[in-house]
Design a protein around this motif. Structure first.
Motif, PDB file in Angstrom:
ATOM      1  N   ASP A 144       0.811  -1.218   0.000  1.00 29.77           N
ATOM      2  CA  ASP A 144       0.000   0.000   0.000  1.00 29.77           C
ATOM      3  C   ASP A 144       0.845   1.269   0.000  1.00 29.77           C
ATOM      4  O   ASP A 144       2.057   1.251   0.210  1.00 29.77           O
ATOM      5  CB  ASP A 144      -0.985  -0.005   1.168  1.00 29.77           C
ATOM      6  N   ALA A 145       0.161   2.398  -0.213  1.00 32.48           N
ATOM      7  CA  ALA A 145       0.831   3.675  -0.458  1.00 32.48           C
ATOM      8  C   ALA A 145       1.743   4.116   0.673  1.00 32.48           C
ATOM      9  O   ALA A 145       2.754   4.792   0.432  1.00 32.48           O
ATOM     10  CB  ALA A 145      -0.217   4.757  -0.742  1.00 32.48           C
ATOM     11  N   PHE A 146       1.408   3.749   1.922  1.00 30.28           N
ATOM     12  CA  PHE A 146       2.169   4.224   3.065  1.00 30.28           C
ATOM     13  C   PHE A 146       2.939   3.110   3.776  1.00 30.28           C
ATOM     14  O   PHE A 146       3.651   3.366   4.740  1.00 30.28           O
ATOM     15  CB  PHE A 146       1.235   4.918   4.054  1.00 30.28           C
ATOM     16  N   GLY A 147       2.795   1.879   3.291  1.00 27.68           N
ATOM     17  CA  GLY A 147       3.481   0.763   3.946  1.00 27.68           C
ATOM     18  C   GLY A 147       2.844   0.400   5.270  1.00 27.68           C
ATOM     19  O   GLY A 147       3.540  -0.001   6.205  1.00 27.68           O
ATOM     20  N   ILE A 148       1.531   0.507   5.357  1.00 23.98           N
ATOM     21  CA  ILE A 148       0.830   0.175   6.605  1.00 23.98           C
ATOM     22  C   ILE A 148       0.966  -1.315   6.896  1.00 23.98           C
ATOM     23  O   ILE A 148       1.183  -1.727   8.038  1.00 23.98           O
ATOM     24  CB  ILE A 148      -0.657   0.579   6.516  1.00 23.98           C
ATOM     25  N   LYS A 149       0.832  -2.107   5.855  1.00 24.82           N
ATOM     26  CA  LYS A 149       0.967  -3.558   6.000  1.00 24.82           C
ATOM     27  C   LYS A 149       2.356  -3.996   5.540  1.00 24.82           C
ATOM     28  O   LYS A 149       2.886  -3.515   4.531  1.00 24.82           O
ATOM     29  CB  LYS A 149      -0.105  -4.274   5.174  1.00 24.82           C
ATOM     30  N   PRO A 150       2.988  -4.920   6.260  1.00 20.53           N
ATOM     31  CA  PRO A 150       4.379  -5.307   5.967  1.00 20.53           C
ATOM     32  C   PRO A 150       4.486  -6.275   4.790  1.00 20.53           C
ATOM     33  O   PRO A 150       3.566  -7.058   4.522  1.00 20.53           O
ATOM     34  CB  PRO A 150       4.813  -5.995   7.263  1.00 20.53           C
ATOM     35  N   PHE A 151       5.629  -6.201   4.120  1.00 23.82           N
ATOM     36  CA  PHE A 151       5.937  -7.173   3.070  1.00 23.82           C
ATOM     37  C   PHE A 151       7.456  -7.306   2.998  1.00 23.82           C
ATOM     38  O   PHE A 151       8.156  -6.377   2.601  1.00 23.82           O
ATOM     39  CB  PHE A 151       5.391  -6.729   1.713  1.00 23.82           C
ATOM     40  N   VAL A 204      17.283  -9.869   3.654  1.00 22.57           N
ATOM     41  CA  VAL A 204      15.827  -9.715   3.758  1.00 22.57           C
ATOM     42  C   VAL A 204      15.490  -8.244   3.588  1.00 22.57           C
ATOM     43  O   VAL A 204      16.014  -7.390   4.312  1.00 22.57           O
ATOM     44  CB  VAL A 204      15.293 -10.229   5.109  1.00 22.57           C
ATOM     45  N   ARG A 205      14.623  -7.936   2.637  1.00 24.05           N
ATOM     46  CA  ARG A 205      14.279  -6.554   2.333  1.00 24.05           C
ATOM     47  C   ARG A 205      12.793  -6.284   2.552  1.00 24.05           C
ATOM     48  O   ARG A 205      11.965  -7.189   2.492  1.00 24.05           O
ATOM     49  CB  ARG A 205      14.651  -6.211   0.887  1.00 24.05           C
ATOM     50  N   HIS A 206      12.491  -4.997   2.806  1.00 20.73           N
ATOM     51  CA  HIS A 206      11.119  -4.525   2.733  1.00 20.73           C
ATOM     52  C   HIS A 206      10.787  -4.249   1.268  1.00 20.73           C
ATOM     53  O   HIS A 206      11.631  -3.720   0.534  1.00 20.73           O
ATOM     54  CB  HIS A 206      10.935  -3.175   3.439  1.00 20.73           C
ATOM     55  N   LEU A 207       9.568  -4.549   0.852  1.00 19.92           N
ATOM     56  CA  LEU A 207       9.049  -3.908  -0.349  1.00 19.92           C
ATOM     57  C   LEU A 207       8.645  -2.506   0.099  1.00 19.92           C
ATOM     58  O   LEU A 207       7.814  -2.361   0.992  1.00 19.92           O
ATOM     59  CB  LEU A 207       7.845  -4.673  -0.895  1.00 19.92           C
ATOM     60  N   PRO A 208       9.239  -1.447  -0.450  1.00 20.02           N
ATOM     61  CA  PRO A 208       8.952  -0.101   0.065  1.00 20.02           C
ATOM     62  C   PRO A 208       7.487   0.282  -0.115  1.00 20.02           C
ATOM     63  O   PRO A 208       6.765  -0.304  -0.934  1.00 20.02           O
ATOM     64  CB  PRO A 208       9.866   0.794  -0.790  1.00 20.02           C
ATOM     65  N   PRO A 209       7.013   1.263   0.650  1.00 15.62           N
ATOM     66  CA  PRO A 209       5.643   1.752   0.468  1.00 15.62           C
ATOM     67  C   PRO A 209       5.379   2.138  -0.976  1.00 15.62           C
ATOM     68  O   PRO A 209       6.263   2.643  -1.679  1.00 15.62           O
ATOM     69  CB  PRO A 209       5.581   2.969   1.386  1.00 15.62           C
ATOM     70  N   ALA A 210       4.160   1.880  -1.440  1.00 17.81           N
ATOM     71  CA  ALA A 210       3.709   2.255  -2.783  1.00 17.81           C
ATOM     72  C   ALA A 210       4.571   1.644  -3.883  1.00 17.81           C
ATOM     73  O   ALA A 210       4.786   2.262  -4.928  1.00 17.81           O
ATOM     74  CB  ALA A 210       3.648   3.775  -2.933  1.00 17.81           C
ATOM     75  N   TRP A 229       2.981   5.088  -6.737  1.00 22.56           N
ATOM     76  CA  TRP A 229       2.449   6.391  -6.314  1.00 22.56           C
ATOM     77  C   TRP A 229       3.503   7.121  -5.511  1.00 22.56           C
ATOM     78  O   TRP A 229       4.188   6.517  -4.680  1.00 22.56           O
ATOM     79  CB  TRP A 229       1.198   6.233  -5.455  1.00 22.56           C
ATOM     80  N   SER A 230       3.646   8.415  -5.768  1.00 22.44           N
ATOM     81  CA  SER A 230       4.566   9.247  -5.008  1.00 22.44           C
ATOM     82  C   SER A 230       3.839  10.498  -4.540  1.00 22.44           C
ATOM     83  O   SER A 230       3.190  11.185  -5.342  1.00 22.44           O
ATOM     84  CB  SER A 230       5.765   9.679  -5.872  1.00 22.44           C
ATOM     85  N   PRO A 231       3.945  10.835  -3.255  1.00 22.08           N
ATOM     86  CA  PRO A 231       3.356  12.095  -2.800  1.00 22.08           C
ATOM     87  C   PRO A 231       4.146  13.266  -3.362  1.00 22.08           C
ATOM     88  O   PRO A 231       5.370  13.185  -3.512  1.00 22.08           O
ATOM     89  CB  PRO A 231       3.482  12.012  -1.277  1.00 22.08           C
ATOM     90  N   SER A 232       3.471  14.351  -3.680  1.00 18.40           N
ATOM     91  CA  SER A 232       4.118  15.512  -4.278  1.00 18.40           C
ATOM     92  C   SER A 232       4.152  16.670  -3.289  1.00 18.40           C
ATOM     93  O   SER A 232       3.203  16.873  -2.522  1.00 18.40           O
ATOM     94  CB  SER A 232       3.350  15.945  -5.535  1.00 18.40           C
ATOM     95  N   PHE A 233       5.252  17.436  -3.312  1.00 19.45           N
ATOM     96  CA  PHE A 233       5.357  18.610  -2.459  1.00 19.45           C
ATOM     97  C   PHE A 233       4.938  19.893  -3.185  1.00 19.45           C
ATOM     98  O   PHE A 233       5.003  20.991  -2.621  1.00 19.45           O
ATOM     99  CB  PHE A 233       6.780  18.770  -1.916  1.00 19.45           C
ATOM    100  N   SER A 485       8.798  11.940   5.187  1.00 18.85           N
ATOM    101  CA  SER A 485       8.343  11.363   6.456  1.00 18.85           C
ATOM    102  C   SER A 485       7.271  10.314   6.235  1.00 18.85           C
ATOM    103  O   SER A 485       7.172   9.342   6.987  1.00 18.85           O
ATOM    104  CB  SER A 485       7.807  12.469   7.370  1.00 18.85           C
ATOM    105  N   LEU A 486       6.459  10.496   5.210  1.00 17.13           N
ATOM    106  CA  LEU A 486       5.364   9.561   4.953  1.00 17.13           C
ATOM    107  C   LEU A 486       5.852   8.213   4.447  1.00 17.13           C
ATOM    108  O   LEU A 486       5.250   7.183   4.763  1.00 17.13           O
ATOM    109  CB  LEU A 486       4.395  10.161   3.933  1.00 17.13           C
ATOM    110  N   GLN A 487       6.925   8.200   3.664  1.00 20.85           N
ATOM    111  CA  GLN A 487       7.324   6.945   3.023  1.00 20.85           C
ATOM    112  C   GLN A 487       8.767   6.532   3.315  1.00 20.85           C
ATOM    113  O   GLN A 487       9.163   5.430   2.932  1.00 20.85           O
ATOM    114  CB  GLN A 487       7.143   7.058   1.501  1.00 20.85           C
ATOM    115  N   GLU A 488       9.515   7.367   4.009  1.00 22.92           N
ATOM    116  CA  GLU A 488      10.908   7.038   4.300  1.00 22.92           C
ATOM    117  C   GLU A 488      11.128   7.056   5.811  1.00 22.92           C
ATOM    118  O   GLU A 488      10.529   6.259   6.529  1.00 22.92           O
ATOM    119  CB  GLU A 488      11.838   8.001   3.532  1.00 22.92           C
ATOM    120  N   ARG A 489      11.968   7.949   6.316  1.00 22.21           N
ATOM    121  CA  ARG A 489      12.248   7.959   7.741  1.00 22.21           C
ATOM    122  C   ARG A 489      11.155   8.710   8.511  1.00 22.21           C
ATOM    123  O   ARG A 489      10.906   9.872   8.242  1.00 22.21           O
ATOM    124  CB  ARG A 489      13.603   8.605   8.014  1.00 22.21           C
ATOM    125  N   GLY A 490      10.522   8.014   9.432  1.00 15.87           N
ATOM    126  CA  GLY A 490       9.469   8.628  10.231  1.00 15.87           C
ATOM    127  C   GLY A 490       8.280   7.698  10.372  1.00 15.87           C
ATOM    128  O   GLY A 490       8.273   6.785  11.205  1.00 15.87           O
TER     129      GLY A 490
END
Length: 631
Positions: A144-151, A204-210, A229-233, A485-490
């Motif tokens: 998912d877009a924010f990595g709420i669920k792990p993979f 062992v890697r995470h599939l990153p958010p989105a 999907w990428s959030p835009s600033f 912060s939404l998809q990387e550190r935080g």
């Protein structure tokens, strides 16, 4: 909410059934209501799909997984919830699609068949899933877009393995885990974790958010890793503050309305802060007659006690409150279970407060909770991202505007003009000056309690990963940082804590702030709508919640959350922690045990300032030993 695990082996192991079974055993708390496993062999190798189910939508056997399409071409295993499944189902039915269940899993499968990966931005939900296409001999995995669920996944020369948890991955591989030395360093020295696709376990890697990943079984190779999907600033639209306030209110209430869809009992985690209070009050707004159960951690007798705010919200919405308290003895009793539930080291004992809240929800028979997670990273919460806001003002309006903002920002509790300038320095200083400044205040990049030579031998970079700044984000530094912060550190670390804690007690934790619609709306607004010129964080959201949330909550100028009196707790149980640390550190080849224990003693005895480092030392050594990591 569920657990998933899968594998493609070019040469199927003789004990493949046992490996899959062991991995599924690791997921039983994520899915206590049902279990499914399938093997499929072809000329290119063997594919295994496994699933454990926590039944939330359509409790019948029709929601069993793995789930196959009617023609047998596609199979899916899915962890998560699709909140707008009813709307998607109606749209698919209008196009001629037929359904045999009321589950969101079947809607997801049909959406994938009809729209392919174009369905992903249309999903309002949290998900990690894998789809096998027999015709193309391809496996596609999505998060998912924010990595709420792990993979998690491992790509090897002759295999591709994936799953919802570290223990499941270890079981599926059938070999002891090895440490990722860089991630271990990043955590121990900088407190950095869950900020990129690497985990504490090598390979062992995470599939990153989105992101999605495609694996071709014919060639036994990953053929594509892509971000969908990428959030835009970028600031967009011409919203007045009034129209922005209305748009935020409607988007948030719509998300709450969809996330109340469930065939089991729903509650809410309530800390007493703005975010969780808004969730609870919005639940009452959209469901005037519903029974609302809230679950709160109470830090009685400490400055962190939020009980008066919790009571105010519960009274306002006529909720049924459930409260839990904990002390250092409780923490000591539950430590190993908490560490095992998290799977990897984490930042502080505040995670224990959350653990207690989810345990309480399970004890009271509630399977689904709504949570305020993600609001800070969308609305520039916490202390208002002052360094980034000051940099934006310097880039657009000059020193005078930055000075005026810093002065106003400093008038809030626990802030100061000096602190604002320090935050600006942390953001703007070049890497070399930043490292020198950190060392000057006692935060050495190569502390003597690490085996530096061993880390060097493993190619570790002795620096802190600082997010780069884009020239295109000039004047939009807050928005730029929020996207990171939404998809990387935080946020990824916070979502990991909540997912592991909730799943430890077979509770589904929903996060209504985290929708693509709300993210795109908020990140496109002028920065002063998020952080007002007076230093008020979450400004537009506070305005949006007027009339829904009590003014006393919206006017709060402090922030606590599910925080624990960490220094008090760790100092009280220091003898027990020291005994365990002394024993465990000797077994960790990354550490110099005697120097580490000496550093621990210096902090506990008051010869060095207390910091979260104390927890990190203990947490890391205990994790290393209890999970059987072998360097």
């Amino acid at each position: 909410m569920c657990g998933i695990v899968g594998a493609f082996w070019k040469n199927r192991p003789h004990d493949a059934e046992r490996l899959l079974g062991d991995a599924l055993d690791c997921l039983k708390l994520r899915g206590p209501n049902d279990r499914g496993a399938e093997f499929e062999s072809s000329g290119s190798g063997a594919l295994a799909f496994g699933h454990t189910r926590l039944s939330v939508i359509d409790l019948s056997d029709a929601g069993h997984q793995p789930m196959r399409s009617a023609d047998g071409r596609y199979a899916i295993i899915f962890n998560g919830e699709i909140y707008n499944y009813r709307e998607l189902r109606a749209e698919l039915q209008s196009g001629g699609e037929e359904f045999v269940s009321a589950s969101d899993t079947e809607v997801l499968l049909r959406a994938w068949i009809v729209w392919g990966e174009a369905c992903l931005p249309r999903l309002d939900g949290m998900f990690a899933f894998a789809v096998h296409d027999r015709q193309t001999n391809r496996l596609t995995c999505c998060r998912d877009a924010f990595g709420i669920k792990p993979f998690f996944y491992v790509a090897e020369d002759d295999a591709f393995l994936f799953g919802s948890t570290h223990p499941a991955m270890v079981a599926l591989r059938g070999a002891p885990p090895r440490p990722n030395w860089q991630r271990c360093y990043d955590y121990l020295v900088h407190g950095d974790y869950d900020s990129n696709d690497e985990t504490f376990i090598a390979d062992v890697r995470h599939l990153p958010p989105a992101h999605l990943i495609e694996f071709d079984m014919g060639s036994c190779s990953v053929t594509r890793l892509a971000k969908w999907w990428s959030p835009s600033f970028v600031q967009r639209g011409e919203h007045s503050l009034a129209s922005a306030t209305e748009a935020v209110r409607e988007a948030f209430l719509g998300s709450i309305r969809r996330q109340l869809r469930s065939d089991v009992q729903i509650g809410a985690a309530l800390s007493g802060g703005i975010d969780s209070s808004a969730v609870v009050c919005a639940m009452r707004r959209v469901e005037p007659m519903a029974e609302i159960n809230t679950f709160s951690y109470i830090a009685s007798g400490t400055p962190l006690n939020e009980e008066k705010w919790v009571d105010l919200v519960n009274s306002h919405v006529d909720a049924r409150p459930h409260k839990i308290e904990a002390n250092e003895e409780d923490l000591l009793r539950d430590l190993d279970d908490l560490l095992i539930a998290q799977g990897e080291p984490f930042g502080s004992t505040s995670i224990y407060a959350q653990y207690c809240v989810f345990r309480l929800a399970r004890e009271k028979g509630v399977t689904v909770t709504l949570d305020g997670q993600g609001a800070d990273e969308m609305l520039a919460g916490y202390s208002g991202y002052p360094g980034y806001r000051l940099l934006s003002l310097l880039e657009t309006s000059g020193v005078g505007a930055a000075h005026r903002f810093a002065r106003e920002w400093a008038s809030w509790p626990s802030r100061s003009y000096r602190l604002g300038l320090m935050e600006l320095g942390r953001v703007a200083l070049p890497d070399g000056l930043y490292a020198a400044a950190r060392k000057r205040i006692g935060r050495d990049f190569q502390p003597d309690w690490l085996d530096i030579e061993a880390f060097e031998a493993h190619g570790v970079h002795f620096q802190e990963a600082r997010p780069p700044r884009s020239k295109a984000a000039r004047g939009r530094r807050v928005a730029e940082q929020l996207t990171k912060s939404l998809q990387e550190r935080g946020l990824p670390a916070l979502l990991r804590h909540a997912d592991r804690n909730s799943m430890r007690f077979s509770v589904e934790s929903r996060v209504p702030f985290l929708t693509i619609e709300l993210a795109e709306l908020l990140l496109a607004l002028p920065e002063e709508y998020l952080i007002s010129p007076t230093g008020e964080s979450k400004s537009v959201f506070r305005a949006a919640m007027r009339g829904i949330v009590p003014d006393a909550i919206l006017d709060r100028r402090d922030k606590v959350g599910f925080a624990t009196p960490e220094q008090q707790w760790l100092t009280a149980i220091a003898p027990q922690l020291r005994a365990t640390l002394s024993r465990d550190a000797e077994l960790v080849p990354l550490l110099k045990a005697a120097r580490l224990v000496a550093a621990f003693d210096a902090v506990i005895e008051g010869r060095q300032p207390f910091s979260w480092q104390v927890w990190r030392w203990f947490n890391f050594a205990r994790w290393y030993v209890t999970t059987g990591v072998q360097a």
